[in-house]
Each structure stands twice: as structure tokens, then as C-alpha cells.
Design a protein around this motif. Structure first.
Motif, short mmCIF file in Angstrom:
data_model
loop_
_atom_site.label_atom_id
_atom_site.label_comp_id
_atom_site.label_asym_id
_atom_site.label_seq_id
_atom_site.Cartn_x
_atom_site.Cartn_y
_atom_site.Cartn_z
N HIS A 1 96.35 45.07 91.03
CA HIS A 1 95.52 44.67 90.17
C HIS A 1 95.53 45.37 89.09
N PHE B 1 98.62 44.09 87.26
CA PHE B 1 98.53 42.77 86.72
C PHE B 1 97.73 43.04 85.30
N PRO C 1 102.67 35.04 83.42
CA PRO C 1 102.25 35.44 85.23
C PRO C 1 103.47 35.39 86.17
N LEU D 1 104.76 38.62 87.95
CA LEU D 1 105.09 38.64 89.23
C LEU D 1 106.61 39.18 89.36
N HIS E 1 102.02 37.62 94.91
CA HIS E 1 101.74 36.24 94.37
C HIS E 1 100.31 35.81 94.62
N LEU F 1 98.11 38.03 92.74
CA LEU F 1 98.17 37.89 91.27
C LEU F 1 97.41 36.42 91.01
#
Length: 631
Positions: free
Chosen positions: A543, A546, A557, A561, A578, A581
């Protein structure tokens, strides 16, 4: 590929005043670059003749031989998509210019003259050359072809790459031409150089290239003349390096007797969006430029670059102590200012034995030490409930006792049961209501205690939890000062670990670091934590990754990924990444309402989600476009 381009710096074996021989080495390096799918490769200054040809550059034979060598390179590279930037001496309008020529597929795309000519000590370029800094919107006939000529040329693929070229001394000027190139959209800068070696010059030169890449928010690719140059008075080491936005990505070994080629995959898409997100770049003055469209470039099928899995954490261990001290100083002085302004010298902290409350307590303790305030005015309150285990409780108590703060224990079980009874909630129904009642009870106790004692409630929630909305609205979501709000979970672990230098608390810190992250709101089983946060919402290291790429430069995104799959290659498969995310995107959008009313707290790193500063977002934004892009 996701905005990445492969760029290279080449240093060829040089025979001074022998363009034909040099052309063979140049062609070898261009071919090698092409085989590596390099988009653009830059060579040293005056590549064909050698920089130290000196007054021989004023001789017709050498210039003619150079042009023949250039013609042979053009003929041999017709089938190659790699762009090459080569150094030539250009005879134009009865003047000689030190130039860079940009070629692709056997064609000359443009010629850029050098602006600043060094003419002191061992350098005497004005003896042979004329500055071309005023040449714009011009063309020149080179090898019987009319080609663009001037310092106003930029080259683009109309996608993510726009590059400009400067030559050696241009970089050392007070206002380098690359400044203007960058302000006109160039995110990739090349320098053909002939910089001799002196004691200490190598380090200064690297610093110059690196800082220019930072100032221009660009990638800077530098290639300098090698040891084949004349050593009559100077020695050249063949320095080559590639820097991106203030970081050196790759550098060659100097003083090589052989050809040298270094390459790096650089994220030009990221640089474009960083300029929008992070600086006053848009306020820089633009100049008139000519944009030259390049042909199709070589495509890369894989990104050859180390992707840092923990972008918030310093990659070099040597930076650890300094960085941790800096974070502690920021937190401590932020708290000192807030408490002084409020005329308060008591701090109220809920202490759980977890990571976040541990750091908040340690930084508060540091602030009190700095101000020589009474440590006993730090009131740490442990509030065991249905899920509290002896491990976390004991760690909280031992840490408080060792630090010498005032410790209070208030069991929230009875209060929570009364709340359940008041709202007619079955205590055996372990729903979100069951959890949030406890979180709000704890916050209520902290607030009420602060009122009673005249203290400030220190928030412990971190940046990762704020991004995910992993808090109870008006529960642990709220405080009087959110001390950890600017620090993500991966960095909190890193900072807490630095406190292990204090031998008195080192064993306690070690066990806290090894304890599973949990709000401990669901009943434990045989004194074992049954509610592990990362099993519910996913690993914080993912996280945080991300969050960094999503906020730092607005990465798509699908790109996040791909980069995460590279960064966590041996830890998580693509399907797992995935999944988390997708959850991150949903929670980031749906939990904005909590961020919109979050309390004050200090910004620590480059990313903050404060609605008053770094991140302004509607609470009801739709996230379909992001999920669709991911799929």
C-alpha cells in the motif's frame, strides 16, 4: 514502455585527428546501442576529430576527413532506429562552430552549436571556434543536405520524450542552455563533453550533472572524451554518467583503454507529471523553439532498472541515522510549537504497544527532553479491551515505565458493554459496530482526560492508515494534533528501529517491531491476536508503494501494477498485487471524507494527505476510470 526509455552514454576509443579510424569505433558503439534497444546515445565532444586536435581543426584536410567519416556513419546506420548525438566541427559562413549533430536512420535531424566557449588556462576554444549562442531559426547545408541549425532545437517523439543538447562548458555556465530547454518541455538532456581530469574534479563534475538533472526535473546524460585524447598538457578520463532528477543512476569506470557504453532505463513520463505536481516549473519563461519530430524509436520489452519496493525508506543504510534524526526533529519541533502556542505542557497519548503509538510516544518524549519539560506531564493511557493481549499491553507498560512518563490504565470493557446496551447491540455480534464502539470509547477517554488535565491529545494514526481510511470516523481518526500523519507505516518501522540504540528500551522496541499489526478490537484467543490488519487490507509495504506512485506523479494503475510486480518479484505474484491495488484504489477514493476533516499534523516527507495543504479531493469522486484502467 510505461513512459520508460533506454538512453546511453558512449565513450569511443579516440585517435586524435583520424576521423576515419574513429568512425569505426563510433559505429561499433552505435550498433551495440541499437542491439540494446537504446532510444538515444550521446558521444563525447568533437567525436570524429578528437577534442585535442587543436589548431589542426583549422586545417581543411581534417574538416573534410571528418565530414567523410560522418557520411560513412550515416550510410551505415540507415537501418538503425537509435538516435545518435555526435560531436563535429562545422564550417559555416566562414566561421567554425563546435557542434552536436543528431542523426537517426541515416539522416541528420539537426545541428546544435556550442554556446559557451572556455578560454582560460588549459582551454582556448576561442582560438578555433565561434560561439553559436545567438543562432536560432536557421539552417545549414551539411553533406549537401539542408538541415535545422541553432540553439533553439528540441527533438520529440510526440509521446513522453522531448530532448535537448548542450556541449561541455554550456553546463558550467551561470545559466546553462539546458535550463531553457527544460522550461520548453525537454525532459531529457544530453551533453557532449571534453572535461579533463584534475584532483577532485570528477566528484564536482558528477555533482554538477546530478544537480542540473534535479534543477531541470529531467534526465541528464553526459559523455566526456576518453584517454585516447592527447596528453600533451591534459589527461581525459572518459567520464560518462546518467542522472535522473537528482539521482545518479549509472556511471562508468574512467580511464578505460577500450570503448565504453553505459545505459539506463529512465522514466520520462514520471518527470513530465512531476513538473505538474511538485514545482513552479510552469512559471518558468518559455522561449521560441523548433520541435523536430524523430522517427520511430527502438522499443524496450522489459524495464532494466531496480524498482525500489520501499520508496519512502532511504535506500542507503548510511543515510539511516541522519534521516531518522531529521524525522524526529520535525515531529518534535512541530509538537513543541503547537504546545507552546496553546500554552499547554501536558500531552495525552493512548498507548497500545503497537508501532504508531510507540513512535508518537517516543517523539513526544524527545520534544519534552528538548524543552526540559517534566516528563511526568506526558500522560500515557493504556486502554485494554476485548482483544488486548498481554504481549501488547506489557510492552506498552514497560516502555512507559522505562521512559518515566505517567502511566494510567483504563479498561474499556465495561464502558463498551454499556454502549452496546444503550444502542441495543448484541455483544456477541462482532460486527463493525462492535469494533467502532471501542475505538470511539478510547478517543472519548483521551479527549475527556485532556480536558480534565489541561493537556493535548496526540494522534497516533499514520499516513498509510489515512490513505486507506483505516480508522474509525471520530474515533482514532480524531485527535488534537496528528503527530504521525506525515509518516507511512514502512517508514514508521524504520524510525522506531533507530531507537534500538537506546539499550534500555531496545528489547521492548524489538518485540514491538515483531508484533503483528492489529487494532485488537476483536476478542483474542488464548491470549493470541486474532485480528491482523495486513490479512484484512493487505500488506502495508504494498500500500505504501501504491500510495507513493499514485500521489507522487499520478501514475496510472496499470503502471503501478507493473512496477510493483517488478519490485516485489520474489514476494508477491501479480494476481496478489492486483487484488490489493484494486482494494487500495477503492478505499483511497471512498475514504476521502475522513481526510477532509482530519486534524492538523506535520508534513514529514514529500507526500502528505492534509486537505489544507497537499491533497484536495472531493469526498464523492468516482473511481471507475481508475479501476477500468487497471483492468
Amino acid at each position: 514502455m510505461f513512459g520508460y526509455y533506454r538512453v546511453a552514454a558512449a565513450v569511443n576509443k579516440t585517435s586524435v585527428a583520424n576521423p576515419a579510424k574513429n568512425a569505426k569505433e563510433i559505429l561499433t558503439l552505435i550498433t551495440e546501442a541499437s542491439q540494446k534497444n537504446v532510444s538515444v546515445v550521446v558521444f563525447p565532444e568533437l567525436t570524429f576529430t578528437g577534442y585535442t586536435a587543436s589548431d589542426l581543426l583549422l586545417n581543411q584536410t581534417l574538416i573534410a576527413s571528418q565530414n567523410d567519416a560522418l557520411a560513412s556513419i550515416l550510410e551505415e546506420t540507415k537501418h538503425l532506429h537509435t538516435i545518435s548525438i555526435l560531436g563535429i566541427a562545422l564550417f559555416e559562413a566562414d566561421r567554425l562552430y563546435n557542434c552536436a549533430v543528431v542523426i537517426q536512420n541515416g539522416k541528420i535531424l539537426g545541428v546544435i552549436p556550442k554556446s559557451y566557449l572556455p578560454n582560460k588556462k588549459e582551454f582556448y576554444e576561442k582560438r578555433q571556434f565561434i560561439s553559436g549562442r545567438d543562432i536560432t531559426r536557421s539552417s545549414v547545408n551539411l553533406l549537401e543536405e539542408e538541415v535545422p541549425f541553432g540553439v533553439d532545437l528540441l527533438f520529440t517523439d510526440q509521446k513522453d520524450m522531448t530532448f535537448g543538447v548542450e556541449i561541455c562548458e554550456d553546463l558550467w555556465a551561470v545559466t546553462p542552455p539546458s535550463n531553457h530547454m527544460a522550461s520548453n518541455g525537454a525532459n531529457l538532456l544530453f551533453n557532449l563533453s571534453a572535461s579533463n581530469e584534475l584532483i577532485g574534479k570528477h566528484a564536482y563534475r558528477e555533482e554538477l550533472v546530478r544537480t542540473q538533472s534535479a534543477r531541470c526535473m529531467a534526465t541528464y546524460v553526459y559523455s566526456s572524451a576518453g584517454v585516447g585524447e592527447s596528453t600533451t598538457d591534459t589527461v581525459f578520463g572518459g567520464d560518462a554518467l546518467i542522472c535522473e532528477y537528482g539521482s545518479t543512476l549509472v556511471q562508468n569506470e574512467r580511464f578505460s583503454l577500450e570503448n565504453s557504453l553505459i545505459s539506463a532505463d529512465v522514466d520520462l513520463e514520471r518527470l513530465k507529471w512531476l513538473r505538474i505536481n511538485e514545482s513552479s516549473y510552469g512559471d518558468t519563461r518559455r522561449k521560441k523553439t523548433r520541435l523536430i519530430q524523430v522517427n520511430t524509436l527502438a522499443k524496450i520489452n522489459n524495464i532494466e532498472r531496480l524498482i525500489d519496493p520501499t520508496p519512502f525508506v532511504p535506500s542507503r543504510h548510511t543515510d539511516k541515522k541522519h534521516r531518522c534524526q531529521e524525522i524526529i526533529q520535525i515531529q518534535s519541533h512541530a509538537l513543541i510549537k503547537r504546545m507552546n502556542y496553546a500554552h499547554i505542557q501536558k500531552a495525552i497519548i493512548g498507548i497500545s504497544g503497537g508501532l504508531d503509538s510507540t513512535l508518537a510516544l517516543l517523539s513526544t518524549h524527545k520534544a519534552f527532553e528538548m524543552m526540559d519539560w517534566d516528563i511526568k506531564n506526558i500522560i500515557a493511557i493504556t486502554m485494554p479491551g476485548f482483544g488486548t493481549t498481554s504481549r501488547t499491553k506489557n510492552n506498552a507498560i514497560k516502555l512507559c515505565e522505562t521512559l518515566g512518563v505517567t502511566l494510567k490504565e483504563i479498561n474499556i470493557t465495561d464502558i463498551s458493554l454499556k454502549e452496546f446496551e444503550a444502542i441495543d447491540h448484541n455483544k456477541e455480534e462482532h460486527s463493525i459496530t462492535y469494533e467502532n464502539v471501542q475505538a470511539r470509547v478510547r478517543t472519548s477517554i483521551l479527549m475527556n482526560m485532556a480536558n480534565k488535565l489541561g493537556g493535548l491529545v496526540i494522534g497516533t494514526g499514520d499516513l498509510s492508515e489515512i490513505a486507506l481510511g483505516w480508522s474509525t470516523y471520530n474515533g482514532d481518526h480524531m485527535s488534537m494534533y496528528a503527530l504521525n500523519a506525515g509518516i507511512p507505516k514502512t517508514l514508521i518501522k524504520y524510525v522506531i528501529e533507530s531507537y534500538k540504540e537506546n539499550k534500555k528500551i531496545a528489547p521492548i522496541i524489538e518485540d514491538i517491531l515483531n508484533t503483528p499489526i492489529s487494532p485488537e478490537l476483536l476478542p483474542h484467543k488464548n491470549d493470541t491476536i486474532m485480528q491482523e490488519t495486513e490479512n484484512i487490507i493487505g500488506p502495508y509495504e504494498l500500500h505504501d508503494f501504491f500510495l507513493y506512485h499514485f500521489i507522487k506523479y499520478g501514475a496510472k494503475p496499470k503502471k503501478i501494477l507493473h512496477l510493483a510486480t517488478m519490485a516485489f518479484d520474489t514476494q508477491y505474484d501479480e494476481q496478489t498485487i492486483h487484488k490489493w491495488l484494486k482494494l487500495f484504489l477503492k478505499r483511497f477514493f471512498t475514504q476521502q471524507f475522513k481526510r477532509s476533516c482530519m486534524p492538523d499534523g506535520p508534513k514529514v516527507g514529500t507526500i502528505s494527505l492534509s486537505p489544507r495543504a497537499d491533497w484536495k479531493m472531493p469526498s464523492d469522486a468516482d473511481f471507475d476510470a481508475w479501476l477500468n484502467q487497471l483492468e
